[in-house]
Design an enzyme around this catalytic site. Structure first.
Site, PDB file in Angstrom:
ATOM      1  N   LYS A 104     -11.399  12.840  39.390  1.00 31.59           N
ATOM      2  CA  LYS A 104     -11.162  11.668  38.544  1.00 31.59           C
ATOM      3  C   LYS A 104      -9.675  11.681  38.206  1.00 31.59           C
ATOM      4  O   LYS A 104      -9.165  12.629  37.601  1.00 31.59           O
ATOM      5  CB  LYS A 104     -12.002  11.762  37.270  1.00 31.59           C
ATOM      6  N   VAL A 105      -8.968  10.647  38.620  1.00 27.41           N
ATOM      7  CA  VAL A 105      -7.524  10.578  38.420  1.00 27.41           C
ATOM      8  C   VAL A 105      -7.153   9.225  37.831  1.00 27.41           C
ATOM      9  O   VAL A 105      -7.967   8.311  37.745  1.00 27.41           O
ATOM     10  CB  VAL A 105      -6.753  10.790  39.746  1.00 27.41           C
ATOM     11  N   SER A 106      -5.904   9.099  37.469  1.00 30.87           N
ATOM     12  CA  SER A 106      -5.383   7.812  37.050  1.00 30.87           C
ATOM     13  C   SER A 106      -5.100   6.956  38.274  1.00 30.87           C
ATOM     14  O   SER A 106      -4.631   7.453  39.315  1.00 30.87           O
ATOM     15  CB  SER A 106      -4.094   8.016  36.258  1.00 30.87           C
ATOM     16  N   HIS A 158      -7.903   6.240  25.155  1.00 28.83           N
ATOM     17  CA  HIS A 158      -9.264   6.686  24.866  1.00 28.83           C
ATOM     18  C   HIS A 158      -9.630   6.573  23.389  1.00 28.83           C
ATOM     19  O   HIS A 158      -9.416   5.552  22.764  1.00 28.83           O
ATOM     20  CB  HIS A 158      -9.481   8.106  25.390  1.00 28.83           C
ATOM     21  N   THR A 166      -1.881   5.362  34.369  1.00 28.68           N
ATOM     22  CA  THR A 166      -1.937   3.914  34.214  1.00 28.68           C
ATOM     23  C   THR A 166      -1.370   3.507  32.867  1.00 28.68           C
ATOM     24  O   THR A 166      -0.678   2.485  32.758  1.00 28.68           O
ATOM     25  CB  THR A 166      -3.390   3.421  34.342  1.00 28.68           C
ATOM     26  N   ALA A 167      -1.658   4.278  31.834  1.00 24.15           N
ATOM     27  CA  ALA A 167      -1.129   3.956  30.507  1.00 24.15           C
ATOM     28  C   ALA A 167       0.390   3.844  30.550  1.00 24.15           C
ATOM     29  O   ALA A 167       0.979   2.924  29.971  1.00 24.15           O
ATOM     30  CB  ALA A 167      -1.561   5.029  29.502  1.00 24.15           C
TER      31      ALA A 167
END
Length: 285
Positions: free
Chosen positions: A60-62, A156, A112-113
């Site tokens: 699970k990655v950005s 989050h 992404t943020a």
């Protein structure tokens, strides 16, 4: 390397409630015909680095790290996180701070943020922000509260808890993204090594999708697993976290999801934040 047919799939995802909710059924051997999982828990910045080094089978990655890893990894069309009304926030100690030339803490420069923040800043901060410092996610709100940085970019569950630190929301990166593009917000992606071969990639995607559907069908079944890895979160906050980040895009990216990812990477490349990515590199085999 031991062939995958003789061992469990080596996977890394975060201990955040959305990931443990999504992968609970699969990790506990409840998904029919799914390969077993050898799970490593790690925050997204760690898994991004694992992907760049080619570690593990599934991660699970950005979405922001995809331009650096798509030669080795394929984007699975399910299991990840996109959504609306769930973007990163820029927080400050006082309301209405002008960020021009100010110091901003971010959890990663391969996230992404961070891309959403830089795209926002290019539009609304004349002259640009000043210094950007990378801090562990859990240190950002205390750093803003204590005046060690002028602002912090958070993700989050911080959407639900920043008021406890006496902080103010300066801007919502997701609101800006949705207003300017009309797309949902691409957050976290599930990737798998292309070397596993197309049949296994399709099996992995089917397993992830089945795990999502089982989580929705019996949400109480995953609660102990979710809380075991989110002990610092109130159960109600964990539930809100899941409701926000696990949605139809988790089950299937679909045309709307792919368009959002392409838009993010295209805009970021135009700002020289990431290398260009051919759209076909995102397509599932």
């Amino acid at each position: 390397m031991v062939p995958l047919v003789e061992r469990d799939v080596r996977i890394a995802y975060s201990p955040c409630p959305n990931d443990t909710f999504v992968f609970h059924a699969w990790a506990h051997g409840l998904v029919p015909d799914a390969p077993g999982l050898d799970v490593t828990f790690a925050d997204i910045d760690i898994t991004n680095g694992m992907a760049e080094r080619g570690e593990l089978d599934v991660l699970k990655v950005s979405y922001a790290v995809l331009p650096w890893v798509l030669d080795e990894y394929a984007l699975l069309p399910c299991g990840g996180a996109l959504g609306r009304g769930c973007g990163p926030l820029v927080l400050t100690r006082e309301p209405g701070v002008d960020l021009a030339g100010r110091t901003v803490a971010v959890p990663s420069e391969r996230s992404t943020a961070y891309l959403l923040f830089r795209l926002w800043a290019a539009d609304v901060v004349p002259g640009g922000v000043g210094k950007v410092v990378v801090l562990p996610f859990h240190e950002i709100m205390p750093a803003v509260r204590d005046g060690r940085v002028d602002a912090g970019l958070v993700i989050h569950e911080a959407r639900f808890t920043y008021q406890e630190y006496g902080l103010h929301r300066l801007a919502d990166m997701g609101e800006h993204w949705e207003t300017t593009t009309g797309h949902p917000i691409p957050l976290g992606a599930i990737i798998a090594k292309r070397s596993l071969g197309e049949p296994m990639l399709r099996r992995l995607a089917a397993s992830a999708r089945a795990s999502v559907r089982m989580a929705w069908a019996s949400p109480e079944a995953s609660r102990p697993y979710v809380q075991a890895h989110a002990q610092e979160l109130d159960p109600s906050v964990a539930s809100r976290h899941i409701d926000l980040y696990v949605n139809p895009f988790t089950e299937a990216l679909g045309p709307e999801g792919y368009a959002a990812v392409e838009a993010l990477l295209t805009r970021a490349s135009a700002q020289n934040l990431v290398p260009p990515v051919p759209p076909e590199a995102l397509r599932f085999p």
